[in-house]
Design a protein around this motif. Structure first.
Motif, PDB file in Angstrom:
ATOM      1  N   LYS A  42      -7.155   2.248   7.495  1.00  0.00           N
ATOM      2  CA  LYS A  42      -6.977   2.980   6.246  1.00  0.00           C
ATOM      3  C   LYS A  42      -5.518   3.366   6.023  1.00  0.00           C
ATOM      4  CE  LYS A  42      -8.907   7.146   8.298  1.00  0.00           C
ATOM      5  NZ  LYS A  42      -9.963   8.133   8.146  1.00  0.00           N
ATOM      6  N   MET A  43      -5.176   3.414   4.736  1.00  0.00           N
ATOM      7  CA  MET A  43      -3.807   3.737   4.319  1.00  0.00           C
ATOM      8  C   MET A  43      -3.853   4.604   3.073  1.00  0.00           C
ATOM      9  SD  MET A  43      -2.083  -0.070   4.566  1.00  0.00           S
ATOM     10  CE  MET A  43      -0.389   0.468   4.324  1.00  0.00           C
ATOM     11  N   SER A  44      -2.827   5.423   2.908  1.00  0.00           N
ATOM     12  CA  SER A  44      -2.701   6.206   1.680  1.00  0.00           C
ATOM     13  C   SER A  44      -2.085   5.328   0.587  1.00  0.00           C
ATOM     14  CB  SER A  44      -1.822   7.430   1.910  1.00  0.00           C
ATOM     15  OG  SER A  44      -0.480   7.028   2.109  1.00  0.00           O
ATOM     16  N   ALA A  45      -2.206   5.776  -0.661  1.00  0.00           N
ATOM     17  CA  ALA A  45      -1.615   5.034  -1.772  1.00  0.00           C
ATOM     18  C   ALA A  45      -0.106   4.906  -1.589  1.00  0.00           C
ATOM     19  CB  ALA A  45      -1.949   5.704  -3.091  1.00  0.00           C
ATOM     20  N   GLY A  46       0.526   5.961  -1.096  1.00  0.00           N
ATOM     21  CA  GLY A  46       1.973   5.915  -0.867  1.00  0.00           C
ATOM     22  C   GLY A  46       2.366   4.876   0.165  1.00  0.00           C
ATOM     23  N   GLU A  47       1.584   4.778   1.236  1.00  0.00           N
ATOM     24  CA  GLU A  47       1.855   3.773   2.268  1.00  0.00           C
ATOM     25  C   GLU A  47       1.683   2.362   1.709  1.00  0.00           C
ATOM     26  OE1 GLU A  47       0.452   6.064   6.330  1.00  0.00           O
ATOM     27  OE2 GLU A  47      -1.103   5.270   4.998  1.00  0.00           O
ATOM     28  N   ILE A  48       0.692   2.194   0.869  1.00  0.00           N
ATOM     29  CA  ILE A  48       0.470   0.882   0.244  1.00  0.00           C
ATOM     30  C   ILE A  48       1.612   0.565  -0.707  1.00  0.00           C
ATOM     31  CG2 ILE A  48      -1.025  -0.383  -1.355  1.00  0.00           C
ATOM     32  CD1 ILE A  48      -3.387   1.251  -0.076  1.00  0.00           C
ATOM     33  N   ALA A  49       2.003   1.547  -1.520  1.00  0.00           N
ATOM     34  CA  ALA A  49       3.046   1.338  -2.539  1.00  0.00           C
ATOM     35  C   ALA A  49       4.386   0.949  -1.926  1.00  0.00           C
ATOM     36  CB  ALA A  49       3.196   2.593  -3.389  1.00  0.00           C
ATOM     37  N   LYS A  50       4.675   1.405  -0.708  1.00  0.00           N
ATOM     38  CA  LYS A  50       5.945   1.068  -0.056  1.00  0.00           C
ATOM     39  C   LYS A  50       6.127  -0.436   0.126  1.00  0.00           C
ATOM     40  CE  LYS A  50       6.387   5.320   2.617  1.00  0.00           C
ATOM     41  NZ  LYS A  50       6.340   5.905   3.970  1.00  0.00           N
ATOM     42  N   ASN A  51       5.040  -1.177   0.097  1.00  0.00           N
ATOM     43  CA  ASN A  51       5.086  -2.620   0.316  1.00  0.00           C
ATOM     44  C   ASN A  51       5.303  -3.425  -0.958  1.00  0.00           C
ATOM     45  OD1 ASN A  51       4.233  -3.019   3.308  1.00  0.00           O
ATOM     46  ND2 ASN A  51       2.866  -1.448   2.504  1.00  0.00           N
ATOM     47  N   PHE A  52       5.426  -2.750  -2.088  1.00  0.00           N
ATOM     48  CA  PHE A  52       5.555  -3.427  -3.378  1.00  0.00           C
ATOM     49  C   PHE A  52       6.694  -2.830  -4.183  1.00  0.00           C
ATOM     50  CE2 PHE A  52       1.054  -3.623  -2.220  1.00  0.00           C
ATOM     51  CZ  PHE A  52       0.834  -4.989  -2.274  1.00  0.00           C
ATOM     52  N   GLU A  53       7.265  -3.641  -5.040  1.00  0.00           N
ATOM     53  CA  GLU A  53       8.273  -3.159  -5.976  1.00  0.00           C
ATOM     54  C   GLU A  53       7.607  -2.965  -7.330  1.00  0.00           C
ATOM     55  OE1 GLU A  53      11.872  -5.421  -6.062  1.00  0.00           O
ATOM     56  OE2 GLU A  53      11.973  -5.542  -3.876  1.00  0.00           O
ATOM     57  N   MET A  54       6.808  -1.902  -7.425  1.00  0.00           N
ATOM     58  CA  MET A  54       6.125  -1.575  -8.678  1.00  0.00           C
ATOM     59  C   MET A  54       5.914  -0.069  -8.715  1.00  0.00           C
ATOM     60  SD  MET A  54       2.282  -3.045  -7.841  1.00  0.00           S
ATOM     61  CE  MET A  54       2.847  -4.692  -7.567  1.00  0.00           C
ATOM     62  N   THR A  55       5.593   0.424  -9.869  1.00  0.00           N
ATOM     63  CA  THR A  55       5.404   1.868 -10.015  1.00  0.00           C
ATOM     64  C   THR A  55       4.137   2.330  -9.297  1.00  0.00           C
ATOM     65  OG1 THR A  55       4.083   1.700 -12.028  1.00  0.00           O
ATOM     66  CG2 THR A  55       6.496   1.786 -12.303  1.00  0.00           C
ATOM     67  N   GLY A  56       4.106   3.602  -9.004  1.00  0.00           N
ATOM     68  CA  GLY A  56       2.917   4.182  -8.393  1.00  0.00           C
ATOM     69  C   GLY A  56       1.702   4.034  -9.286  1.00  0.00           C
ATOM     70  N   ALA A  57       1.923   4.117 -10.604  1.00  0.00           N
ATOM     71  CA  ALA A  57       0.819   3.960 -11.555  1.00  0.00           C
ATOM     72  C   ALA A  57       0.219   2.556 -11.476  1.00  0.00           C
ATOM     73  CB  ALA A  57       1.288   4.256 -12.972  1.00  0.00           C
TER      74      ALA A  57
END
Length: 91
Positions: free
Chosen positions: A26-41
């Motif tokens: 399991k991962m948080s949304a923030g941890e997932i978002a770190k792997n992409f160049e896109m907005t949190g939304a």
């Protein structure tokens, strides 16, 4: 689970990448978002599509929401796909 929603969710490469990441746990949304160049939304949108398809679920711990694979949906999908592995009966 509706197969149409499942296949629609799986058709997007970003969502497939998220699923691969969640294989490790399991991962948080923030941890997932770190792997992409896109907005949190945008990441949240992809997560919501995966949840809608039943491929992931969320759990809350303190102030964080964690996402993890819903393995039972993958098992059901694999069972459905395996019915096509019977070979050609006309041979």
């Amino acid at each position: 689970m509706g197969y149409a929603e499942t296949f629609k969710a799986l058709s997007d490469p970003v969502r497939r990448d998220i699923l691969i990441m969640l294989k490790e746990g399991k991962m948080s949304a923030g941890e997932i978002a770190k792997n992409f160049e896109m907005t949190g939304a945008t990441v949240s949108y992809h997560l919501s599509q995966l949840k809608k398809a039943g491929l992931i679920y969320e759990s809350k711990y303190k102030n964080y929401i964690y996402y993890e694979l819903n393995v039972s949906v993958f098992e059901e999908l694999m069972l459905w796909i395996s019915q096509f592995n019977g070979g050609n009966k006309n041979e």
